[in-house]
Design an enzyme around this catalytic site. Structure first.
Site, PDB file in Angstrom:
ATOM      1  N   GLN A  77      -4.812  -1.594   9.531  1.00 36.66           N
ATOM      2  CA  GLN A  77      -4.951  -2.261   8.756  1.00 36.66           C
ATOM      3  C   GLN A  77      -5.357  -3.487   9.463  1.00 36.66           C
ATOM      4  O   GLN A  77      -5.206  -4.175  10.278  1.00 36.66           O
ATOM      5  CB  GLN A  77      -3.352  -3.124   8.874  1.00 36.66           C
ATOM      6  CG  GLN A  77      -3.171  -4.375   7.823  1.00 36.66           C
ATOM      7  CD  GLN A  77      -4.003  -4.723   6.503  1.00 36.66           C
ATOM      8  OE1 GLN A  77      -3.803  -3.040   5.344  1.00 36.66           O
ATOM      9  NE2 GLN A  77      -3.971  -5.194   5.625  1.00 36.66           N
TER      10      GLN A  77
ATOM     11  N   ASP B 101     -11.447   2.696   3.186  1.00 39.29           N
ATOM     12  CA  ASP B 101     -11.737   1.333   3.653  1.00 39.29           C
ATOM     13  C   ASP B 101     -13.303   1.588   3.515  1.00 39.29           C
ATOM     14  O   ASP B 101     -14.022  -0.141   3.377  1.00 39.29           O
ATOM     15  CB  ASP B 101     -11.290   1.260   4.628  1.00 39.29           C
ATOM     16  CG  ASP B 101     -10.221   0.282   5.013  1.00 39.29           C
ATOM     17  OD1 ASP B 101     -10.073  -0.166   3.799  1.00 39.29           O
ATOM     18  OD2 ASP B 101      -9.917  -0.585   6.009  1.00 39.29           O
TER      19      ASP B 101
ATOM     20  N   LYS C 147       0.524  -1.357   0.129  1.00 36.86           N
ATOM     21  CA  LYS C 147      -0.689   0.011  -0.115  1.00 36.86           C
ATOM     22  C   LYS C 147       1.011   0.948  -0.331  1.00 36.86           C
ATOM     23  O   LYS C 147       0.354   2.354  -0.468  1.00 36.86           O
ATOM     24  CB  LYS C 147      -0.888   0.432   1.309  1.00 36.86           C
ATOM     25  CG  LYS C 147      -2.269  -0.740   1.151  1.00 36.86           C
ATOM     26  CD  LYS C 147      -3.181  -1.118   1.763  1.00 36.86           C
ATOM     27  CE  LYS C 147      -3.504  -2.704   2.392  1.00 36.86           C
ATOM     28  NZ  LYS C 147      -4.963  -2.645   3.228  1.00 36.86           N
TER      29      LYS C 147
HETATM   30  N1  GUN Z   1      -7.040  -6.573   5.683  1.00 39.70           N
HETATM   31  C1  GUN Z   1      -7.731  -7.445   4.882  1.00 39.70           C
HETATM   32  N2  GUN Z   1      -8.224  -7.249   4.026  1.00 39.70           N
HETATM   33  C2  GUN Z   1      -7.701  -5.507   4.707  1.00 39.70           C
HETATM   34  C3  GUN Z   1      -8.569  -4.360   3.917  1.00 39.70           C
HETATM   35  O1  GUN Z   1      -9.096  -4.315   2.963  1.00 39.70           O
HETATM   36  N3  GUN Z   1      -8.626  -3.147   4.472  1.00 39.70           N
HETATM   37  C4  GUN Z   1      -7.922  -3.180   5.678  1.00 39.70           C
HETATM   38  N4  GUN Z   1      -8.042  -2.315   6.619  1.00 39.70           N
HETATM   39  N5  GUN Z   1      -7.740  -4.382   6.131  1.00 39.70           N
HETATM   40  C5  GUN Z   1      -7.570  -5.349   5.788  1.00 39.70           C
END
Ligand code: GUN
Length: 302
Positions: free
Chosen positions: A111, A134, A67
């Site tokens: 995350q 998100d 990311k």
């Molecule tokens: N962990 C697995 N997929 C995601 C996601 O799309 N966003 C976040 N914040 N954590 C994750």
């Protein structure tokens, strides 16, 4: 504003990212990143993304690294806070409050998963809905249900963008989502229903006769997080098969599905790696860009 405004307002040409039956999310993600770069230049903004990672989960570290790299690649400001696995909830929330007040930051992501001593919802809901990268804030989830423009969960948004970019009409056809998580399954089903007008079924671990639904699906989305619980020798002929799973088996990345039988039966399918995963990150960048545009407009009016 209608929900459809929550996605990039452009058409991505099919032949640049689809190879035979393979939906190469990796290639479409590159087109999306190009679009974001151009649009950010036009708007004269530098979007800022803040990511908070708690603990040392190996997969989460890889995702967060990807990311950061993607954000820097499109010229965003990128900040990462790494906290130990015993970090207190108050400490995590305090970092969120700092980013909420930081005018250089437009997208905040925590995350997941968080360590078990942390209340995930309390942490996620402390992010300002305007800076939610998100789509996990209750306000944004509510807007999705109400059909209003909002920030969408990244994985379902990426899948919808792939499906919308195909030269096929899906309205009225049957979509089957296997999995009911807040991150993927539930928003996925809602988007298939409201943006693509599909007749949508959600299946899950308690579903009886799962295979019957699988065989009836014109679009099948596997978001179970479990390998090979779906018998792919029975996917519908001519269907579109989307594999959200990500597993490491003997050092190799693989999805939820055994894709060999899918190749012979489906019209299109997403490979793993190189399918859904890169689109998730591209949509995270798009959400951050879109938040920055909205915040910038508000500041101009204020
Ligand atoms: N962990 C697995 N997929 C995601 C996601 O799309 N966003 C976040 N914040 N954590 C994750």
């Amino acid at each position: 504003m209608p929900l459809t405004d929550s996605l990039p307002q452009t058409n991505f040409s099919f032949d640049k990212w689809v190879e035979g039956k393979k939906l190469l999310g990796k290639n479409l993600a590159e087109l999306v990143r190009g679009y974001i770069k151009e649009e950010a230049l036009k708007e004269k903004i530098t979007p800022g993304l803040a990511v908070i990672l708690v603990g040392d989960d190996a997969a989460s570290q890889v995702y967060v690294g990807a990311k950061e790299k993607a954000a820097q690649g499109v010229g965003f400001l990128s900040r990462i806070v790494r906290l130990p696995k015993n970090a207190k909830q108050e400490e995590i929330v305090s970092h969120i409050h700092t980013f909420n007040h930081d005018s250089a930051i437009h997208g905040i992501l925590v995350q997941l998963p968080l360590p078990p001593h942390v209340n995930e919802q309390q942490v996620l809901q402390s992010i300002l809905p305007e800076k939610d990268a998100d789509g996990f804030h209750f306000i944004n989830q509510g807007k999705l249900l109400a059909g209003e423009s909002t920030t969408l969960a990244c994985t379902p948004a990426g899948i919808i963008l792939m499906l919308k970019s195909l030269p096929v009409s899906l309205a009225g056809k049957h979509a089957v989502v296997v999995g009911r998580s807040n991150i993927v399954g539930k928003p996925m089903a809602q988007l298939l229903l409201s943006l693509l007008n599909m007749t949508t079924t959600i299946c899950h671990s308690r579903t009886q006769n799962l295979q019957q639904f699988v065989s009836a699906a014109d679009v099948l989305v596997s978001a179970t997080g479990v390998r090979q619980i779906i018998d792919t020798t029975r996917v519908k002929e001519g269907s579109i098969v989307i594999d959200v799973g990500m597993h490491r088996v003997d050092g190799k990345l693989t999805g939820d599905l055994d894709l060999a039988p899918v190749e012979g039966r489906a019209a299109f399918y997403t490979p793993v790696p190189g399918g859904v995963g890169p689109m998730t990150i591209a949509m995270l960048l798009f959400n951050t860009f879109q938040n920055a545009v909205r915040i910038n407009k508000q500041n101009l009016i204020a």
